[in-house]
Scaffold this motif. Structure first.
Motif, mmCIF file in Angstrom:
data_model
loop_
_atom_site.group_PDB
_atom_site.id
_atom_site.type_symbol
_atom_site.label_atom_id
_atom_site.label_comp_id
_atom_site.label_asym_id
_atom_site.label_seq_id
_atom_site.Cartn_x
_atom_site.Cartn_y
_atom_site.Cartn_z
ATOM 1 N N VAL A 200 0.852 -1.184 0.000
ATOM 2 C CA VAL A 200 0.000 0.000 0.000
ATOM 3 C C VAL A 200 0.889 1.236 0.000
ATOM 4 C CG1 VAL A 200 -1.772 1.298 1.235
ATOM 5 C CG2 VAL A 200 -1.837 -1.202 1.219
ATOM 6 N N PHE A 201 0.693 2.110 -1.000
ATOM 7 C CA PHE A 201 1.401 3.384 -1.070
ATOM 8 C C PHE A 201 0.561 4.462 -0.387
ATOM 9 C CE2 PHE A 201 3.159 1.201 -4.809
ATOM 10 C CZ PHE A 201 4.510 1.410 -4.600
ATOM 11 N N ASP A 202 1.208 5.252 0.443
ATOM 12 C CA ASP A 202 0.585 6.407 1.101
ATOM 13 C C ASP A 202 1.357 7.633 0.623
ATOM 14 O OD1 ASP A 202 -0.253 8.426 2.729
ATOM 15 O OD2 ASP A 202 0.383 7.504 4.602
ATOM 16 N N LEU A 203 0.738 8.436 -0.250
ATOM 17 C CA LEU A 203 1.424 9.523 -0.939
ATOM 18 C C LEU A 203 0.787 10.849 -0.527
ATOM 19 C CD1 LEU A 203 1.302 7.692 -4.357
ATOM 20 C CD2 LEU A 203 3.309 7.851 -2.880
ATOM 21 N N SER A 204 1.585 11.747 0.032
ATOM 22 C CA SER A 204 1.057 13.023 0.514
ATOM 23 C C SER A 204 1.370 14.131 -0.478
ATOM 24 C CB SER A 204 1.642 13.354 1.892
ATOM 25 O OG SER A 204 3.045 13.524 1.814
ATOM 26 N N PHE A 205 0.420 15.055 -0.600
ATOM 27 C CA PHE A 205 0.594 16.210 -1.475
ATOM 28 C C PHE A 205 -0.060 17.408 -0.817
ATOM 29 C CE2 PHE A 205 -3.338 14.156 -2.469
ATOM 30 C CZ PHE A 205 -4.235 15.137 -2.866
ATOM 31 N N SER A 206 0.321 18.614 -1.232
ATOM 32 C CA SER A 206 -0.179 19.826 -0.595
ATOM 33 C C SER A 206 -0.711 20.785 -1.640
ATOM 34 C CB SER A 206 0.925 20.504 0.229
ATOM 35 O OG SER A 206 2.037 20.816 -0.584
ATOM 36 N N GLY A 207 -1.577 21.674 -1.185
ATOM 37 C CA GLY A 207 -2.150 22.664 -2.070
ATOM 38 C C GLY A 207 -2.816 23.763 -1.276
ATOM 39 N N LEU A 208 -3.371 24.735 -1.998
ATOM 40 C CA LEU A 208 -3.959 25.920 -1.388
ATOM 41 C C LEU A 208 -5.474 25.777 -1.344
ATOM 42 C CD1 LEU A 208 -2.467 28.474 -0.377
ATOM 43 C CD2 LEU A 208 -3.241 29.627 -2.446
ATOM 44 N N THR A 209 -6.068 26.049 -0.190
ATOM 45 C CA THR A 209 -7.520 25.987 -0.048
ATOM 46 C C THR A 209 -8.167 27.270 -0.562
ATOM 47 O OG1 THR A 209 -7.561 26.985 2.156
ATOM 48 C CG2 THR A 209 -7.218 24.600 2.034
ATOM 49 N N ASP A 210 -9.509 27.281 -0.609
ATOM 50 C CA ASP A 210 -10.236 28.519 -0.853
ATOM 51 C C ASP A 210 -10.069 29.448 0.343
ATOM 52 O OD1 ASP A 210 -11.092 27.580 -3.278
ATOM 53 O OD2 ASP A 210 -13.038 26.874 -2.534
ATOM 54 N N ASN A 211 -10.439 30.726 0.136
ATOM 55 C CA ASN A 211 -10.354 31.694 1.226
ATOM 56 C C ASN A 211 -11.467 31.457 2.242
ATOM 57 O OD1 ASN A 211 -8.148 33.148 0.201
ATOM 58 N ND2 ASN A 211 -9.483 34.282 -1.176
ATOM 59 N N TYR A 212 -11.136 31.573 3.537
ATOM 60 C CA TYR A 212 -12.151 31.504 4.572
ATOM 61 C C TYR A 212 -11.631 32.178 5.830
ATOM 62 C CZ TYR A 212 -9.371 27.312 5.644
ATOM 63 O OH TYR A 212 -8.350 26.427 5.881
ATOM 64 N N GLU A 213 -12.565 32.554 6.688
ATOM 65 C CA GLU A 213 -12.260 33.162 7.975
ATOM 66 C C GLU A 213 -12.853 32.271 9.062
ATOM 67 O OE1 GLU A 213 -10.532 35.913 8.593
ATOM 68 O OE2 GLU A 213 -10.155 36.386 6.493
ATOM 69 N N ALA A 214 -12.053 31.811 9.993
ATOM 70 C CA ALA A 214 -12.550 30.927 11.040
ATOM 71 C C ALA A 214 -11.672 31.063 12.279
ATOM 72 C CB ALA A 214 -12.584 29.476 10.576
ATOM 73 N N THR A 215 -12.269 30.778 13.422
ATOM 74 C CA THR A 215 -11.564 30.769 14.699
ATOM 75 C C THR A 215 -11.732 29.388 15.329
ATOM 76 O OG1 THR A 215 -11.971 33.128 15.048
ATOM 77 C CG2 THR A 215 -11.349 31.817 16.981
ATOM 78 N N MET A 216 -10.627 28.779 15.757
ATOM 79 C CA MET A 216 -10.679 27.500 16.450
ATOM 80 C C MET A 216 -10.462 27.741 17.938
ATOM 81 S SD MET A 216 -8.292 24.067 16.055
ATOM 82 C CE MET A 216 -6.779 24.915 16.554
ATOM 83 N N GLU A 217 -11.332 27.158 18.739
ATOM 84 C CA GLU A 217 -11.215 27.242 20.189
ATOM 85 C C GLU A 217 -10.946 25.838 20.729
ATOM 86 O OE1 GLU A 217 -14.371 27.946 23.669
ATOM 87 O OE2 GLU A 217 -14.028 29.735 22.419
ATOM 88 N N VAL A 218 -9.875 25.689 21.518
ATOM 89 C CA VAL A 218 -9.459 24.389 22.037
ATOM 90 C C VAL A 218 -9.528 24.418 23.554
ATOM 91 C CG1 VAL A 218 -7.648 22.643 22.101
ATOM 92 C CG2 VAL A 218 -7.916 24.086 20.075
ATOM 93 N N ASP A 219 -10.282 23.473 24.133
ATOM 94 C CA ASP A 219 -10.339 23.279 25.578
ATOM 95 C C ASP A 219 -9.298 22.227 25.937
ATOM 96 O OD1 ASP A 219 -10.869 22.546 28.191
ATOM 97 O OD2 ASP A 219 -13.025 22.803 27.995
ATOM 98 N N TRP A 220 -8.133 22.678 26.420
ATOM 99 C CA TRP A 220 -7.010 21.766 26.643
ATOM 100 C C TRP A 220 -7.308 20.733 27.734
ATOM 101 C CZ3 TRP A 220 -3.836 21.475 22.901
ATOM 102 C CH2 TRP A 220 -3.529 22.599 22.136
ATOM 103 N N ASN A 221 -8.131 21.098 28.725
ATOM 104 C CA ASN A 221 -8.448 20.139 29.784
ATOM 105 C C ASN A 221 -9.156 18.921 29.210
ATOM 106 O OD1 ASN A 221 -7.351 21.801 31.766
ATOM 107 N ND2 ASN A 221 -9.274 22.905 32.064
ATOM 108 N N GLN A 222 -10.097 19.137 28.288
ATOM 109 C CA GLN A 222 -10.788 18.008 27.665
ATOM 110 C C GLN A 222 -9.854 17.212 26.758
ATOM 111 O OE1 GLN A 222 -14.845 18.338 26.206
ATOM 112 N NE2 GLN A 222 -14.919 20.483 26.931
#
Length: 588
Positions: A200-222
């Protein structure tokens, strides 16, 4: 004694410079599947597409008109001390050598069909399907139940993992030493439509996403209370397990997303969020680099993921690979953190291609160039050939930082004599038609034939500017020495609330990194203005594989008063620039 020896001919080629990445930057969210082929437009030329290779096969030898596969069984005729007195038929010693080369590719007719389908779907005759994508990184997993360790409880076992080529049409080679029983089982398996031998080959590639605005909130205790990641820093995980853990945290609201404006491609956004968490919490580790006594159930976990009911068989895993292990970092944070995702983001995806050897024996069993049994005698007339292969990253490294690589090989024979050889790798060795690099040594009363296969080697790396790095001596028995770079590239992102800095009277922030590269001090820096987009900032540097730490200094240029500065050590690829130091703690 039963013995299995495994080696892979590795062909990992990835970009060491940002110029190479920009040359084939793709629009990830604009990808489309036509004629069973995934195609992506280029950022700088939306009418030009590249595709993901679709199939794999044994490489073809045009000279002999055969697949490059061989199962050579050998018989060593010698007295059988275990046989009873008067036995007329005894068992001979021996085994088999299995060798095969495979590649992934795309049929030409499929490419033509995909280009026509793209032109029709987009109503644009100017669209061109240029060729295959150049992957950032490739991995492989060799899966078999016949070749596995019989003591293993797993019915399907991942025998070995390693680096795979990143260019379509590049070859990867495998070689095994089998006992007589396993060689017979393998021959019988190769008479079936789906044989026991798969890659099984696992091949990674990268690219540019569409534009978006988002905020991620992480609760480290959980996050730290999650049972999925509670085993501690010494445990290794596979990528699919890490992704499942992140998905569970997202469903439990330990990870929250606040998306502004129109809804973006949520799958792509979630993968971007998961990749950010992955960088913070985990460090990637090559499974083959983990000491055998520390692997635990890692190989079993890979085997389970690759089974029909595993992650690859039952889910569309696009963001995380299955053939890379992850070790939890000793990273701790408290409370809640917020990270901003603004504009287009560079994201990584994974593409999987499976290979199966099929019914080779039914097709070629009568051809002794592929299937043969031979007797062996007089070991004094044998010689050992060691082939040297070069990881694709070396070619780019010569352009950027290397002068030469010296490989020193040494063999101490059983009669006390020694054989040694030195190979100097230069840029011309990557040119088309360059002579292969190898070393041949003979037999000097080496009666222990398994010990005869063992030899020692080490490497000396000469860098541009005068630096040098020398590895320790290592003893191996494989027929291939693969040279790969002892350094790798690393991204360091910058995060922070620029509005808070403006309110605090900051006009600009100077970010300076210092690190050691095999005895050569390195220093890079850049200026962050309050109108900048932090997603466009950050660093990409090259570090020795065993040197994860990078020193940094932040200098805050104030509207009033003297500049403030702060220093620190980065281990996780993320520097927060909005933690403004007090004037009393200003460090000159």
């Amino acid at each position: 004694m039963k013995r299995i020896s495994i080696f892979g001919m590795l062909g990992l080629i990835f970009a060491l410079t940002s110029q190479h990445v920009a040359a084939q930057q793709i629009l990830m969210d604009r990808g489309t599947r036509v004629a069973e082929l995934w195609c992506f437009p280029l950022l700088d030329d939306p009418d030009t597409y590249v595709y993901l290779p679709s199939e794999s096969r044994l490489t073809w030898d045009p000279e002999h008109e055969l697949p490059q596969f061989s199962l050579l069984r050998y018989v060593i005729n010698r007295p059988d001390e275990s046989a009873g007195v008067g036995s007329a038929i005894t068992s001979a010693d021996g085994g088999a050598l299995l060798n095969f080369l495979i590649e992934y590719y795309t049929p030409e007719e499929q490419v033509d069909a995909a280009q026509s389908a793209l032109q029709e779907r987009m109503d644009n005759d100017d669209i061109v399907l240029r060729g295959p994508i150049v992957f950032d990184q490739g991995r492989y997993a060799l899966v078999s139940s016949i070749l596995r360790d019989q003591a293993s409880e797993q019915k399907v076992e991942v025998l070995t993992t390693g680096s795979a080529p990143v260019l379509e049409g590049s070859r990867i080679a495998f070689s095994f030493e089998l006992d007589p029983e396993k060689s017979k089982l393998l021959m019988e398996s190769l008479t079936t439509a789906t044989s026991d031998l798969s890659v099984v080959f696992d091949l990674s590639f990268s690219g540019l996403t569409d534009n978006y605005e988002a905020t991620m909130e992480v609760d480290w205790n959980q996050v730290y209370q999650s049972q999925d990641f509670s085993a501690g820093g010494s445990v290794y995980f596979v990528g699919a397990d890490v992704e499942l853990g992140f998905e569970k945290l997202y469903r439990q609201q330990a990870i929250k997303l606040d998306v502004k404006g129109e809804s973006p491609n949520m799958d792509g956004l979630l993968q971007t969020v998961y990749n950010k968490l992955l960088d913070l919490l985990f460090a990637p580790v090559r499974p083959e680099a983990i000491p055998a006594d520390q692997r635990g159930g890692l190989m079993d976990a890979l085997g389970a993921a690759l089974s029909p009911n595993g992650a690859l068989g039952s889910r569309n895993t696009t963001g995380f690979g299955l053939n890379v292990a992850y070790r939890m970092k000793d990273y701790r944070s408290e409370g809640t953190s917020r990270l901003q995702f603004s504009g287009a983001q560079t994201v990584e995806r994974h593409h999987f291609i499976s290979f199966n050897a099929g019914d080779l024996f039914n097709q070629y069993g009568e051809d002794e160039r592929m299937f043969k049994t031979v007797p062996l005698w007089d070991p004094d007339f044998q010689q050992r050939e060691v082939i040297v292969t070069m990881d694709g990253t070396l070619e780019n490294a010569f352009e950027d930082m290397l002068n030469s690589v010296t490989l020193v090989l040494h063999k101490e024979h059983q009669n006390g004599q020694e054989s040694s050889h030195q190979i100097v790798v230069m840029p011309q060795h990557f040119e088309s038609g360059a002579a292969p690099l190898n070393w041949v040594y003979g037999s000097h009363q080496d009666t222990n034939r398994l010990e005869w296969l063992n030899y020692r080697f080490h490497t000396i790396w000469q860098f541009q500017g005068g630096g040098q790095y020398e590895t320790l001596w290592d003893t191996i028995s494989t027929a291939v020495v693969n040279l790969y770079t002892p350094f790798s590239t690393r991204s360091i992102d910058l995060e922070g609330d620029l509005e808070y800095l403006v309110e605090s009277g900051v006009r600009a922030v100077l970010v300076e990194l210092t690190y050691d590269f095999f005895g050569m001090p390195q220093r890079v820096k850049q200026t962050i203005r309050m109108s900048d987009n932090l997603a466009d900032k950050g660093f990409r540097i090259t570090l020795p594989n065993d040197s994860p730490e990078v020193s940094y200094k932040l200098t805050y240029i104030m509207r009033e008063g003297r500049p403030l500065s702060a220093k620190g050590i980065d281990e996780f690829g993320l520097i927060f620039i909005d933690e403004l130091p007090e004037p009393s703690t200003d460090m000159e």
